[in-house]
Design a protein around this motif. Sequence first.
Motif, PDB file in Angstrom:
ATOM      1  N   GLU A 199       0.823  -1.200   0.000  1.00 58.09           N
ATOM      2  CA  GLU A 199       0.000   0.000   0.000  1.00 58.09           C
ATOM      3  C   GLU A 199       0.864   1.260   0.000  1.00 58.09           C
ATOM      4  OE1 GLU A 199      -3.823  -1.858   2.466  1.00 58.09           O
ATOM      5  OE2 GLU A 199      -2.214  -0.790   3.529  1.00 58.09           O
TER       6      GLU A 199
ATOM      7  N   LEU B 241       2.133   1.615  -3.440  1.00 55.15           N
ATOM      8  CA  LEU B 241       1.071   2.082  -4.328  1.00 55.15           C
ATOM      9  C   LEU B 241       0.895   3.590  -4.198  1.00 55.15           C
ATOM     10  CD1 LEU B 241      -1.264   1.507  -6.293  1.00 55.15           C
ATOM     11  CD2 LEU B 241      -2.729   1.118  -4.293  1.00 55.15           C
ATOM     12  N   GLU B 242       0.947   4.096  -2.982  1.00 58.35           N
ATOM     13  CA  GLU B 242       0.827   5.541  -2.787  1.00 58.35           C
ATOM     14  C   GLU B 242       1.994   6.276  -3.433  1.00 58.35           C
ATOM     15  OE1 GLU B 242       0.039   8.732   0.836  1.00 58.35           O
ATOM     16  OE2 GLU B 242       1.186   6.903   1.221  1.00 58.35           O
TER      17      GLU B 242
ATOM     18  N   ALA C  57       3.774   5.211  -5.994  1.00 57.66           N
ATOM     19  CA  ALA C  57       3.600   5.114  -7.448  1.00 57.66           C
ATOM     20  C   ALA C  57       2.567   6.122  -7.941  1.00 57.66           C
ATOM     21  CB  ALA C  57       3.187   3.698  -7.830  1.00 57.66           C
ATOM     22  N   ALA C  58       1.501   6.320  -7.162  1.00 56.93           N
ATOM     23  CA  ALA C  58       0.485   7.305  -7.533  1.00 56.93           C
ATOM     24  C   ALA C  58       1.080   8.708  -7.567  1.00 56.93           C
ATOM     25  CB  ALA C  58      -0.682   7.243  -6.549  1.00 56.93           C
TER      26      ALA C  58
ATOM     27  N   ALA D  26      -4.335   7.423 -14.287  1.00 57.28           N
ATOM     28  CA  ALA D  26      -3.713   6.381 -13.462  1.00 57.28           C
ATOM     29  C   ALA D  26      -3.368   6.926 -12.085  1.00 57.28           C
ATOM     30  CB  ALA D  26      -2.467   5.850 -14.164  1.00 57.28           C
ATOM     31  N   HIS D  27      -2.926   8.187 -12.035  1.00 60.40           N
ATOM     32  CA  HIS D  27      -2.622   8.851 -10.762  1.00 60.40           C
ATOM     33  C   HIS D  27      -3.855   8.867  -9.858  1.00 60.40           C
ATOM     34  CE1 HIS D  27      -1.365  12.064  -7.995  1.00 60.40           C
ATOM     35  NE2 HIS D  27      -2.441  12.736  -8.345  1.00 60.40           N
TER      36      HIS D  27
ATOM     37  N   CYS E 252      -4.983   5.181  -8.771  1.00 60.37           N
ATOM     38  CA  CYS E 252      -4.102   4.600  -7.742  1.00 60.37           C
ATOM     39  C   CYS E 252      -4.413   5.160  -6.365  1.00 60.37           C
ATOM     40  CB  CYS E 252      -2.640   4.854  -8.104  1.00 60.37           C
ATOM     41  SG  CYS E 252      -2.017   3.848  -9.479  1.00 60.37           S
ATOM     42  N   TYR E 253      -4.682   6.460  -6.301  1.00 62.97           N
ATOM     43  CA  TYR E 253      -5.026   7.050  -5.005  1.00 62.97           C
ATOM     44  C   TYR E 253      -6.385   6.553  -4.515  1.00 62.97           C
ATOM     45  CZ  TYR E 253      -1.225  10.256  -3.951  1.00 62.97           C
ATOM     46  OH  TYR E 253      -0.001  10.778  -3.587  1.00 62.97           O
TER      47      TYR E 253
ATOM     48  N   PHE F 210      -5.803   3.162  -3.145  1.00 66.66           N
ATOM     49  CA  PHE F 210      -5.070   3.272  -1.872  1.00 66.66           C
ATOM     50  C   PHE F 210      -5.995   3.702  -0.745  1.00 66.66           C
ATOM     51  CE2 PHE F 210      -2.866   6.162   1.074  1.00 66.66           C
ATOM     52  CZ  PHE F 210      -1.998   5.257   1.664  1.00 66.66           C
TER      53      PHE F 210
END
Length: 444
Positions: free
Chosen positions: A164, A167-168, A170-171, A223-224, A227-228, A231
């Motif tokens: 997680e 993932l944050e 990457a966002a 995608a940004h 992803c958030y 998350f």
Amino acid sequence: MDPKVIRGTSCWLGVYALRSVIRLFVMAAFLGYIMVWIIMPTNTFWLHWLPDIHAKTDSKYFGQQGANLLVYTFPVLLIATLGCLYLHLGKKCVDHDIAENSRWALWKRPVLVKGTLGIVSWIELSFLSMFFVLLVWSVSAYLHGMFANITRQSAAKMGVQVWEAKLESAALMLGLVGNICLAFLFFPVTRGSSVLRLIGLTSESSIKYHIWLGHIVMTLFTAHGLCYIIFWAATHQSSELLTWDEIGVSNVAGELALLSGLAMWATSFPRIRQKIFELFFYTHHLYVLFIVFFMLHVGISYSCIMLPGFYLFLIDRYLRFLQSQQRVRLVAARLLPCEAVELNFSKASGLNYTPTSTLFINVPSISKLQWHPFTITSNSNTDPEKVSVVIKSEGSWSSTLYCKLSSPSLIEHLEVSIEGPYGPTSTNFLRYVKLQQFKASTIY
């Protein structure tokens, strides 16, 4: 020697020397700007360079924004200003410009003639390569710096799992890289840009890069956002979707900016743009909301990265707006076969263009907002008092124009505004071997 010749030669040498100095300053500013992009994704920039610049540039009038304006905004505006002066002085050195263009002829030759980008010259390919390398470097540098600090212990302190936390990160990386693409999005559509002309490009030939940059920007920003959302859903923080912080990042503003961008993106695909142009055209005016909410989302400090290109676009748009307010006199209109019409406008004798230049036309009685580009069919050397275009009746706008001109009583009262001319897209057709062979065969 004739004193007038001596004075003329001295003046020419002075202009040539001044252009050489301007060229050096432009190169220095360009290299410095490239260095900023290269070093930006690293911790060295954020932990050492930028704090030092802030400490030395914080002023009474600009405050902490002074450093951001100096690093992100000033280089582009300096290049654009010096570029205008350089191009203006070039009109006084016609012979030198011809020699300079011959030296750049190899770089302007097409290297790619097929594919999704169409004809691509060596100059365009070199900048495309640099941009691609910049994106790859930024993605790898951001991910390396962010993931290096994520451990089980650090994730546990945040109350999340390792995946997680990654993932944050990457966002966040997707948003940062998307802002890089956004910084270059408006350059190709700035029709009177001195920046494009400095590197041998025109807005007409560069519009394809605006299209592809738009696709990349919206892909990264979508995608940004996704992803958030994933998350926040995984960490039970769905309430973050409704937060609008006055300091820092405003999530609601980002969502509104994304929705505006998605509306523009959905209507910009060729099938919709070509068949329902009006929908594409009017929806694209949402760029104003997109930029406003984007700035509210990330704050003015980080907006300085994309503001230079947008600022030059606004200046160009304002100048084009002033030009478009003047009505031109329609000298004659001639109906042609296949539902085509030829329009002849009066022009000033000093206005020069080529038969491949582009003219934007607006007819307020049809639409006050729609401007349509058409290729000029006349020559300023042989037709010093008029400019002509031929319009084929294809869409609703051109069909309505054809119907209006079919009535002789409406021609005298038809108000028309023009913008341009621009271009041409390619100024040296004999750089193509096939056309050189064709010219030789027609001579002999």
